[in-house]
Enzyme design. Structure first.
Site, PDB file in Angstrom:
ATOM      1  N   LYS A  55       0.836  -1.181  -0.026  1.00  0.00           N
ATOM      2  CA  LYS A  55       0.122  -0.142  -0.064  1.00  0.00           C
ATOM      3  C   LYS A  55       0.717   1.123  -0.014  1.00  0.00           C
ATOM      4  O   LYS A  55       2.103   1.385   0.553  1.00  0.00           O
ATOM      5  CB  LYS A  55      -1.098  -0.043   1.073  1.00  0.00           C
ATOM      6  N   ILE A  81     -10.245   6.168  -0.615  1.00  0.00           N
ATOM      7  CA  ILE A  81      -9.628   5.785   0.714  1.00  0.00           C
ATOM      8  C   ILE A  81      -8.683   7.211   1.111  1.00  0.00           C
ATOM      9  O   ILE A  81      -8.729   7.562   2.454  1.00  0.00           O
ATOM     10  CB  ILE A  81      -8.461   4.449   0.774  1.00  0.00           C
ATOM     11  N   ASN A 110       5.545   1.169  -2.732  1.00  0.00           N
ATOM     12  CA  ASN A 110       4.989   2.144  -3.564  1.00  0.00           C
ATOM     13  C   ASN A 110       4.738   3.396  -2.771  1.00  0.00           C
ATOM     14  O   ASN A 110       4.486   3.510  -1.366  1.00  0.00           O
ATOM     15  CB  ASN A 110       3.316   1.580  -3.610  1.00  0.00           C
ATOM     16  N   CYS A 141      -3.082   8.853  -7.606  1.00  0.00           N
ATOM     17  CA  CYS A 141      -4.206   8.662  -6.625  1.00  0.00           C
ATOM     18  C   CYS A 141      -5.314   9.697  -6.856  1.00  0.00           C
ATOM     19  O   CYS A 141      -5.120  10.897  -6.511  1.00  0.00           O
ATOM     20  CB  CYS A 141      -3.564   8.664  -5.397  1.00  0.00           C
ATOM     21  N   GLY A 275      -5.930  -6.514  -8.494  1.00  0.00           N
ATOM     22  CA  GLY A 275      -5.919  -5.838  -7.028  1.00  0.00           C
ATOM     23  C   GLY A 275      -7.470  -6.374  -6.655  1.00  0.00           C
ATOM     24  O   GLY A 275      -7.564  -7.251  -5.805  1.00  0.00           O
ATOM     25  N   THR A 276      -8.649  -5.612  -7.018  1.00  0.00           N
ATOM     26  CA  THR A 276      -9.936  -5.576  -6.665  1.00  0.00           C
ATOM     27  C   THR A 276     -10.081  -7.106  -6.524  1.00  0.00           C
ATOM     28  O   THR A 276     -11.022  -7.762  -5.592  1.00  0.00           O
ATOM     29  CB  THR A 276     -10.839  -4.854  -7.597  1.00  0.00           C
TER      30      THR A 276
HETATM   31  C1  SIN Z   1      -6.246   5.350  -2.057  1.00  0.00           C
HETATM   32  O1  SIN Z   1      -5.847   5.194  -0.946  1.00  0.00           O
HETATM   33  O2  SIN Z   1      -7.063   6.376  -2.170  1.00  0.00           O
HETATM   34  C2  SIN Z   1      -6.394   4.488  -2.856  1.00  0.00           C
HETATM   35  C3  SIN Z   1      -5.022   4.734  -3.715  1.00  0.00           C
HETATM   36  C4  SIN Z   1      -5.026   5.166  -5.215  1.00  0.00           C
HETATM   37  O3  SIN Z   1      -5.993   5.247  -5.933  1.00  0.00           O
HETATM   38  O4  SIN Z   1      -3.749   5.618  -5.570  1.00  0.00           O
END
Ligand code: SIN
Length: 314
Positions: A55, A81, A110, A141, A275-276
């Site tokens: 993450k 998020i 990352n 993001c 991912g999902t």
């Molecule tokens: C997030 O934490 O908002 C998702 C990560 C991303 O979209 O890069």
């Protein structure tokens, strides 16, 4: 690594992502969908994967956006998020050592910065850790205020990638955004900045509305769409980027099955991030790895490398 095909044929699934990084297979756990890898161990050994991307890490810890910050859609999932994470210090102290203890699986860090200097400082810190196999720059993001600043203007993409390139010799991947009409100039800009590979892509901007309450389903109003709904969109971006740049492209968007992964590999992606789909079924990724070998054997391929990019354009 080789996988056994249905006819007992061994398929060499290795894939070369540049700067000396060769994955045992092309299936990579995407950032944000497996925490820092330890969430996978109750289900399977992460060593069966090509690599794991943790993450996103930022300099300071982040709580992320207010809830609700996830909403299901008919063929996907919206998230806002907001880069919730414990910050670089705790990551280096606690989480990265746990990731490295996962075994023989390349660990990709990352990172996301506020500006090019911040990206570069984070890249240098994680790049210094011997067990980090590559650094992925999250310049895409959609859930933080300046999250797309480096993803939509080529000069800014080059600026941030170049700043990071100057601070590490590790493989550097830039994770791009699909929220542009034409991703090729951005891919070229990442290459010009010194990226070793690009990840195509992050999530697609979207929203969902509770029509009775007349309110957005996400507290922030909008978020990033992932899942099968976005696969055709991202696949086209990925194909065009493959044609535009010389560095490897990692496809990332809506992969649920080995067949989906093969679409990305066929158009020339050298690896595929998943991912999902892992949220629906934690065993999805090892299942994809296993079936990928069998499908390639059925096609008569003994090496993944012979299949990658074998797409026949109209
Ligand atoms: C997030 O934490 O908002 C998702 C990560 C991303 O979209 O890069």
């Amino acid at each position: 690594m080789s996988a056994q095909g249905s006819a007992g044929t061994a398929v060499d699934l290795r894939t070369d992502l540049g700067r000396g990084l060769v994955l045992r297979n092309p299936i990579v756990a995407a950032s944000g969908c497996c925490g820092y890898g330890t969430e996978l161990t109750p289900f399977y050994s992460p060593e069966v994967l090509g690599a794991i991307v943790g993450k996103t890490i930022t300099r300071a810890p982040r709580e992320g956006n207010p809830s609700p910050r996830m909403a299901e859609t008919p063929a996907g999932m919206l998230n806002s998020i907001g880069l919730q994470n414990p910050g670089i210090e705790r990551y280096l102290e606690r989480l990265l050592p746990d990731m490295q203890a996962l075994g023989e699986v390349p660990v990709v860090a990352n990172v996301a910065g506020e500006d090019a200097a911040d990206f570069a400082a984070l890249t240098e810190r994680v790049g210094e850790v011997p067990g980090v196999a590559a650094v992925e720059l999250n310049i895409s993001c959609p859930n933080v205020s300046h999250g797309l600043d480096f993803a939509r203007v080529p000069e800014r993409t080059t600026e941030v990638v170049r700043a990071c390139r100057e601070r590490t010799d590790k493989p550097l991947w830039a994770k791009l955004s699909p929220n542009v009409a034409d991703l090729r100039p951005i891919a070229e800009a990442a290459q010009a900045g010194g990226a070793d590979a690009i990840t195509v892509s992050n999530t697609l901007l979207g929203m969902a509305v509770d029509w009775r309450a007349r309110r957005p389903k996400l507290a922030r109003g909008f978020g990033g769409l992932s899942g099968p709904a976005i696969r055709p969109v991202v696949l086209l971006h990925a194909r065009r980027c493959v044609e535009a740049v010389d560095i490897p492209v990692l496809g990332c968007g809506g992969v649920r099955t080995a067949e989906d992964a093969l679409e990305y590999l066929c158009v020339g992606c050298k690896a595929v991030q998943v991912g999902t789909a892992g949220f629906q079924d934690p065993l999805r990724l090892p299942t994809i790895v296993e079936r990928l070998g069998r499908l390639l054997a059925e096609l008569g391929c003994s090496r993944l490398a012979d299949y990658v990019g074998s797409y026949r354009a109209p």
